[in-house]
Design an enzyme around this catalytic site. Structure first.
Site, PDB file in Angstrom:
ATOM      1  N   HIS A 296       0.824  -1.202   0.000  1.00  0.00           N
ATOM      2  CA  HIS A 296       0.000   0.000   0.000  1.00  0.00           C
ATOM      3  C   HIS A 296       0.866   1.263   0.000  1.00  0.00           C
ATOM      4  O   HIS A 296       0.576   2.241  -0.689  1.00  0.00           O
ATOM      5  CB  HIS A 296      -0.917  -0.040   1.235  1.00  0.00           C
ATOM      6  CG  HIS A 296      -1.663   1.230   1.476  1.00  0.00           C
ATOM      7  ND1 HIS A 296      -1.271   2.149   2.415  1.00  0.00           N
ATOM      8  CD2 HIS A 296      -2.779   1.737   0.887  1.00  0.00           C
ATOM      9  CE1 HIS A 296      -2.108   3.165   2.413  1.00  0.00           C
ATOM     10  NE2 HIS A 296      -3.034   2.952   1.502  1.00  0.00           N
TER      11      HIS A 296
ATOM     12  N   GLU B 284      -4.438   7.964   7.297  1.00  0.00           N
ATOM     13  CA  GLU B 284      -5.299   6.990   6.624  1.00  0.00           C
ATOM     14  C   GLU B 284      -5.587   5.806   7.557  1.00  0.00           C
ATOM     15  O   GLU B 284      -6.731   5.346   7.669  1.00  0.00           O
ATOM     16  CB  GLU B 284      -4.634   6.515   5.324  1.00  0.00           C
ATOM     17  CG  GLU B 284      -5.562   5.659   4.469  1.00  0.00           C
ATOM     18  CD  GLU B 284      -4.923   5.247   3.139  1.00  0.00           C
ATOM     19  OE1 GLU B 284      -3.781   5.648   2.867  1.00  0.00           O
ATOM     20  OE2 GLU B 284      -5.596   4.520   2.387  1.00  0.00           O
TER      21      GLU B 284
ATOM     22  N   GLU C  23       2.129   1.881  -3.407  1.00  0.00           N
ATOM     23  CA  GLU C  23       1.049   2.446  -4.234  1.00  0.00           C
ATOM     24  C   GLU C  23       1.026   3.971  -4.085  1.00  0.00           C
ATOM     25  O   GLU C  23       0.951   4.714  -5.068  1.00  0.00           O
ATOM     26  CB  GLU C  23      -0.286   1.832  -3.805  1.00  0.00           C
ATOM     27  CG  GLU C  23      -1.513   2.404  -4.498  1.00  0.00           C
ATOM     28  CD  GLU C  23      -2.601   2.796  -3.507  1.00  0.00           C
ATOM     29  OE1 GLU C  23      -2.888   4.009  -3.395  1.00  0.00           O
ATOM     30  OE2 GLU C  23      -3.167   1.907  -2.826  1.00  0.00           O
ATOM     31  N   HIS C  24       1.116   4.457  -2.845  1.00  0.00           N
ATOM     32  CA  HIS C  24       1.144   5.911  -2.619  1.00  0.00           C
ATOM     33  C   HIS C  24       2.349   6.552  -3.310  1.00  0.00           C
ATOM     34  O   HIS C  24       2.234   7.608  -3.923  1.00  0.00           O
ATOM     35  CB  HIS C  24       1.240   6.205  -1.116  1.00  0.00           C
ATOM     36  CG  HIS C  24      -0.088   6.276  -0.435  1.00  0.00           C
ATOM     37  ND1 HIS C  24      -0.491   7.376   0.275  1.00  0.00           N
ATOM     38  CD2 HIS C  24      -1.113   5.386  -0.355  1.00  0.00           C
ATOM     39  CE1 HIS C  24      -1.695   7.163   0.785  1.00  0.00           C
ATOM     40  NE2 HIS C  24      -2.092   5.961   0.421  1.00  0.00           N
TER      41      HIS C  24
END
Lengths: 426, 434
Positions: free
Chosen positions: A69, A144, A72-73
């Protein structure tokens, strides 16, 4: 250029496929009359892949949770600034998501498709990660994670996975933890990138009113790796067949308790049409047993134990499978007791074939309805693709699935020893 | 040449006794949808009754008296879907009855689903299951309890809760401050009899918009017109848009403490701009430059540059002339975030708008507007908004107006936008700066 086309006349849809020398496949489903074009570039790499052996090497690599993840950022950052600026200058809306098994980059636009598509192809192939930007991203991702910590639906889901699995990494939140992401550095991110972002581990899917030949030509010219590559060995801890826990509870700022309950299914590792058959089969069963037309739903609803938020799903992947159902309830444990009671009744009476036929028909209708939405087509396509099938295979599954097969699934999946309950309480 | 079916144009088929029937012809979807909207003024007296009514109606009809019967029937219609929603647009409460079903050409059989699904939809609205000439006691009691939980359950979703609470605090003395699903305190006193009497007025007096989307035959359209024409209708009211123009004297500050991990900050603004105003499109562009999209000042500064939030955006409540900025942050950064939001708005007012910002905003809006045409429900909503605002634009008209907006118009519009309320949802141990 090697391309193939498949048509499903009955609902007026066609799919074109191009196989690149690297092993990357590109699919196009042209939607005539649609203004939106939706393109996705996905890799078979998600939050569960934190231990692996790089092709050509011998020793396993272990990385912190949440790294897929995090990557991905970071991929949105490019040498000459954020790729988001370039997409927005072309009027497109880029996005990305990371799941347990996949990371998907995408954009939607109504204009200048090929320029946007080029951006997608280029940025996913060109990571530009600096130590400084990695540090800054940790603050954003921490927020997040905090957001998801307050989300009762999300928490009840991951708590259920924690009840099913004692070791399988699917139990860990996709974004990792505030502690685990603090350990991530540039070198680890690049190692994961080099391992999992080879085109042989990826897929491209475009849905919209586009010229598919032109899409394929763009892919051919833009994919840098020309050769296929050896297999990535994905390492998973040994997971016992039995549940980790039967019941989990967490307190959050909610007004009414929420629950998720489900069965851990040890029949995993199915591929291709077989995997889709299992998915459709269990979903039909769930609908038969607890759908809106079932006696169980009616009873629970009329007794005020569930409401309209009640929903169910089934997930099957390479090394885990489970059903999950739930919603809001003043008394989740009573829901479980009534559910268990009605399952025991069902074991005695058996499934009803007429109900099966009716649900098969309505499920087919719901599947056809998915084809209204370019996003739904893409999501469901990618999901099927990494199981070794395509979204077109579902038509055959809905046609061929039999009452006998569903009966067989029933005794395998709905095993009360594997039933767990997760509750969020005020 | 394009045919009507490729343009998703709106045609008004009929208008009688406060019931309008509209048709959006399109052949690109696998489904046909029928949407029936009832409009009422948002009021404390009726909001809860209006919200409870669809929940009771959907429980059963004369012919199919239980929701299980209805579910079975829908499954037989290739998984047709029925649902109800309650919404508010400005100070207007809207109750929607929605039906979607597979178009006959995609069922693979010789079907004619329209008669069955429209028949059921019309029955749910006009021929409910009754006992002794009134709503059933058990259905009413169960749905009252469900409604109570729904209203109390708002707190479960913190992001949305922080948005709705900000609006409520901001408009606590205006009808807009009423939640579209009503108030818990008003549920208790509702009896089947009170609800049934309300229902009679609901059918007779509320303005109704019916939208058909998909591929319908003339015969089917006529049947819809005819059935709604047969409804007993009395005097039907006009809905008042509610007050939009307002300049707050003081900024209201509200802090709510809950056991949460992340604080939510919402800033509510008065835009003093109505959808039918000449500068409304400048407001759309303003909102996008400020916080609508990844090109926006808020996304780039609050998230990307300062790393204060994972999500931050601004949004419009056009019908009430409101704008809201919301984000999830660490509680200790509250004041820093507020200052940063204000600084972005000052920039716009002072004309600090780059070509990239205004061009990306316009393209973003164009993309959003055009994309609506690929979604049946969004297309219906788009036209419903036009009907309510009395603007009668189609998709291309709206895009044209957005593209004509200049930087100067956006800057000038900034002079009419005033901060009204700061709503802060934070942790109980409260690490808030003073």
């Amino acid at each position: 250029m090697k391309t193939e086309s498949y048509s499903y006349e009955h609902i007026g849809e066609t799919m074109h496929v191009y196989s690149h020398s690297s092993g990357l496949k590109t699919y196009v489903i042209p939607k005539k009359g649609y203004l939106k074009k939706y393109a996705t570039f996905g890799t078979y790499y998600g939050s569960i892949n934190s231990e692996f052996i790089i092709p050509g090497e011998d020793s396993p690599v272990k990385v912190p949770d949440g790294i897929a993840h995090f990557l991905e950022h970071k991929l949105f950052e490019q040498k000459d600034g954020s790729i988001m600026d370039k997409f927005s200058a072309l009027g497109a809306r880029p996005n990305a998501y990371t799941g347990s098994n996949q990371t998907v980059y995408l954009f939607s636009c109504t204009d200048r498709f090929h320029e946007n598509f080029q951006l997608l192809l280029d940025f996913v192939q060109n990571p530009y990660i600096t130590d400084e930007s990695v540090e800054k991203e940790k603050d954003i991702i921490e927020q997040e994670i905090r957001m998801y910590e307050d989300d009762p639906g999300w928490r009840s889901y991951f708590n259920l996975l924690g009840a099913f699995y004692s070791r399988n990494p699917v139990r860990i939140d996709i974004a990792g933890t505030v502690e685990s992401i603090r350990q991530i550095n540039r070198e680890m991110l690049m190692k994961c990138y080099d391992t999992f972002y080879h085109p042989s581990n990826m897929v491209i899917m475009v849905v919209g009113d586009v010229d598919y030949q032109k899409v394929f030509e763009q892919v051919e010219q833009s994919i840098r790796h020309k050769e296929s590559r050896g297999e990535i060995k994905r390492i998973f801890p040994e997971e016992p067949e039995s549940l980790n826990k039967k019941y989990v509870e967490q307190k959050l700022a909610v007004s009414v308790p929420l629950f998720k309950m489900g069965f851990k299914d040890n029949r995993t590792g199915l591929k291709g049409a077989e995997a889709l058959m299992q998915e459709v089969g269990v979903k039909i069963l769930l609908e038969m047993i607890m759908g809106r037309s079932s006696s169980l739903y009616t009873r629970l609803y009329e007794e005020g134990l569930i409401n309209n938020t009640f929903a169910f799903s089934f997930t099957n992947e390479e090394n885990y499978a489970f059903s999950a159902f739930g919603g809001e309830s003043p008394d989740p444990e009573k829901v479980r007791d009534i559910f268990v009671e009605s399952m025991e009744e069902l074991y005695r009476s058996g499934l009803d074939e007429k109900t099966f036929e009716r649900i098969r028909k309505s499920s087919t209708g719901k599947f056809i309805r998915q084809w209204n939405s370019v996003e739904r087509i893409c999501d469901s396509f990618i999901n099927a693709y990494f199981k070794g099938a395509t979204i077109f295979d579902y038509f055959d599954v809905y046609d061929k699935i039999t009452f006998e097969y569903v009966n067989e699934l029933f005794s395998g999946h709905f095993n009360l020893d594997n039933l767990a309950l997760s509750v969020i309480k005020p | 040449m394009k045919t009507a079916a490729q343009e998703e144009k709106l045609i008004r088929v009929s208008s009688q006794k406060g019931v309008n029937v509209y048709y959006i012809e399109t052949d690109k979807f696998k489904t046909n949808t029928i949407n029936v909207f009832f409009h009422d003024e948002l009021s404390r007296e009726r909001a809860t009754l209006n919200a409870l009514l669809p929940a009771v109606l959907r429980r059963g009809t004369e012919k199919l008296p239980t929701q299980q019967d209805i579910a079975l029937f829908l499954e037989e219609q290739y998984g047709a879907v029925f649902d109800c929603y309650v919404d508010k647009k400005g100070e207007r409460q809207i109750m929607l009855f929605h039906m979607a079903y597979i178009a006959d050409k995609y069922t693979g059989r010789d079907t004619k689903l329209f008669d069955n699904v429209f028949g059921l939809l019309f029955d749910i609205i006009t021929a409910p299951a009754l006992r002794n000439g009134c709503f059933r006691e058990d259905y009413t009691a169960q749905e009252k309890e469900n409604l109570r939980r729904l209203i109390e359950g708002r707190i479960n979703e913190k992001d949305r809760y922080a948005i709705e609470r900000c609006y409520e605090e901001m408009c606590s003395n205006e009808p807009f401050g009423i939640y579209e699903y009503g108030c818990v305190e008003d549920i208790e006193k509702i009896t089947p009899d009170i609800l049934y009497r309300h229902y009679a007025k609901f059918l007779e007096e509320l303005p109704v918009d019916v939208f058909l989307s998909g591929s319908f035959t003339d015969e089917e359209i006529n049947r819809v017109v005819q059935k709604f024409g047969e409804m007993k209708r009395g005097f039907w009211k006009n809905i008042d848009a509610g007050g939009i123009y307002r300049r707050p004297d003081v900024i209201k500050e509200v802090t709510e403490k809950l056991d949460v991990n992340q604080s939510k900050l919402s800033l509510g603004f008065r835009t003093n701009t109505a959808p039918s105003d000449i500068d409304y499109h400048a407001l759309m562009v303003y909102n996008s430059i400020l916080g609508g999209g990844i090109h926006s000042k808020l996304f780039r500064n609050v998230r990307e540059k300062e790393g204060l939030a994972y999500y931050v955006f601004s949004m419009l409540e056009s019908f009430k002339g409101l704008m809201l900025v919301t984000c999830g942050i660490d509680g200790k950064n509250k004041n820093r975030t507020i200052d940063l939001v204000k600084a972005q708005m000052d920039e716009i007012k002072n004309g600090v708008i780059s070509d990239h910002e205004i061009n990306s905003s316009k393209m973003y809006l164009e993309n959003v507007i055009r994309s609506m045409r690929d979604n049946q429900f969004q297309t219906v909503s788009f036209y419903l908004n036009q009907v309510i605002a009395g603007t009668n634009d189609d998709f291309d008209d709206l895009i044209g107006k957005v593209n004509a907006v200049t930087k100067q118009e956006v800057s000038e519009l900034g002079n009419k936008i005033f901060l009204d309320t700061i709503y802060f949802l934070t942790t109980k141990d409260g690490r808030e700066e003073i």
